[in-house]
Design a protein around this motif. Sequence first.
Motif, PDB file in Angstrom:
ATOM      1  N   UNK A   2      -2.173   5.237  -1.810  1.00 33.45           N
ATOM      2  CA  UNK A   2      -1.964   6.116  -0.818  1.00 33.45           C
ATOM      3  C   UNK A   2      -2.509   5.650   0.486  1.00 33.45           C
ATOM      4  N   UNK A   3      -1.465   6.038   1.651  1.00 35.44           N
ATOM      5  CA  UNK A   3      -1.863   5.588   2.962  1.00 35.44           C
ATOM      6  C   UNK A   3      -2.131   7.011   3.858  1.00 35.44           C
ATOM      7  N   UNK A   4      -2.412   8.059   3.026  1.00 38.63           N
ATOM      8  CA  UNK A   4      -2.345   9.549   3.662  1.00 38.63           C
ATOM      9  C   UNK A   4      -3.623   9.756   4.152  1.00 38.63           C
ATOM     10  N   UNK A   5      -4.137  10.319   5.124  1.00 36.16           N
ATOM     11  CA  UNK A   5      -5.430  10.598   5.555  1.00 36.16           C
ATOM     12  C   UNK A   5      -6.151  11.551   4.564  1.00 36.16           C
ATOM     13  N   UNK A   6      -7.338  11.517   4.055  1.00 35.54           N
ATOM     14  CA  UNK A   6      -7.970  12.475   3.467  1.00 35.54           C
ATOM     15  C   UNK A   6      -7.452  12.443   1.956  1.00 35.54           C
ATOM     16  N   UNK A   7      -6.710  11.657   1.438  1.00 33.81           N
ATOM     17  CA  UNK A   7      -5.760  11.776   0.265  1.00 33.81           C
ATOM     18  C   UNK A   7      -6.778  10.862  -0.807  1.00 33.81           C
ATOM     19  N   UNK A   8      -6.689  11.039  -2.202  1.00 35.85           N
ATOM     20  CA  UNK A   8      -7.231  10.357  -2.985  1.00 35.85           C
ATOM     21  C   UNK A   8      -6.421   8.811  -3.263  1.00 35.85           C
ATOM     22  N   UNK A   9      -7.276   7.919  -3.216  1.00 34.79           N
ATOM     23  CA  UNK A   9      -6.574   6.822  -3.018  1.00 34.79           C
ATOM     24  C   UNK A   9      -7.297   5.682  -4.141  1.00 34.79           C
ATOM     25  N   UNK A  10      -6.431   4.828  -4.664  1.00 35.47           N
ATOM     26  CA  UNK A  10      -6.950   3.611  -5.792  1.00 35.47           C
ATOM     27  C   UNK A  10      -6.663   2.207  -5.110  1.00 35.47           C
ATOM     28  N   UNK A  11      -7.578   1.613  -4.891  1.00 40.18           N
ATOM     29  CA  UNK A  11      -7.437   0.151  -4.405  1.00 40.18           C
ATOM     30  C   UNK A  11      -7.391  -0.712  -5.782  1.00 40.18           C
ATOM     31  N   UNK A  12      -6.324  -1.463  -5.841  1.00 43.22           N
ATOM     32  CA  UNK A  12      -6.263  -2.392  -7.088  1.00 43.22           C
ATOM     33  C   UNK A  12      -6.258  -3.650  -6.754  1.00 43.22           C
ATOM     34  N   UNK A  13      -7.302  -4.641  -7.253  1.00 43.89           N
ATOM     35  CA  UNK A  13      -7.508  -5.859  -6.588  1.00 43.89           C
ATOM     36  C   UNK A  13      -7.342  -6.788  -7.944  1.00 43.89           C
ATOM     37  N   UNK A  14      -6.532  -7.787  -8.023  1.00 43.73           N
ATOM     38  CA  UNK A  14      -6.213  -8.667  -9.069  1.00 43.73           C
ATOM     39  C   UNK A  14      -6.626 -10.034  -8.923  1.00 43.73           C
ATOM     40  N   UNK A  15      -7.740 -10.639  -9.321  1.00 42.50           N
ATOM     41  CA  UNK A  15      -8.135 -11.865  -9.216  1.00 42.50           C
ATOM     42  C   UNK A  15      -8.420 -12.854 -10.113  1.00 42.50           C
TER      43      UNK A  15
END
Length: 255
Positions: A2-15
């Motif tokens: 999500x790019x919405x302000x004050x929203x729940x967000x999940x950052x997924x990093x694949x390495x």
Amino acid sequence: SSFYPCDDNVITVVFTSNTPYHCDTHFTLSNVQVPELESATLDGKSLAVKSDGTSKVEFNISGSEAIYQAGCSGSMWDLQCTRVLRVYYVNPSNRTDLGQFTLKAETTHPWPSFTSSVSSDIAFNFVDNGLWDSSFIPPGPGAYERLTYLAPVDFTATAVQSSPFPCDNNTIGVRVHTNVPLRAGCYPMITLSGLTGSATANQALTVTMTDARGGQLSNSHEGTWTNTDGKLVLNLTDAVAAAVAEGKDVYNVSF
């Protein structure tokens, strides 16, 4: 997610590493604010994470041979070991940093005693544009290239009245449309001012709220009208929270 302000967000990093993680390997994910770390996972497993509270996440993958080897394939000299890190947090109300994430791995070798490290900037790969909200119009393709991108909030307002005649009963209707869904974490408030001279006494006025498709949300909500100031103040925090609990996003407010 999500790019919405004050929203729940999940950052997924694949390495991916060229070797399995046999040694005590520590990772640092930097250049992003991560207020909430309780739900961080690595390959679906809970991960012990520490942060300085502003811009860095540190973790290690020691303690489980299954984690060391899972996802590794190829010959002894050509191993590809892929990890999937997910960090859950709430977007801030605004963000000024324009940098990108950097993932750094540091391994301490017990014998002989030395430390090796490697770091990599993380490219933003948004794989499914269908996940983006169709009502949101991005400012340009550059927005998609920054993992730390946060949508700027904007709105439009239109008004109508039932009568233009002096001393007549008049009903003024206002509709506000935002370019991103409102979130309770931003404590959204709307103030309508400049309506001095009205005979309407101080009171609470009913407000209707609609979702992205124009459907009215359940339950009515009230704003506070002050006659002397000619001002109506709407605190939408609780109303927005109730709407999100119903699985609906608030884009429109009418009163």
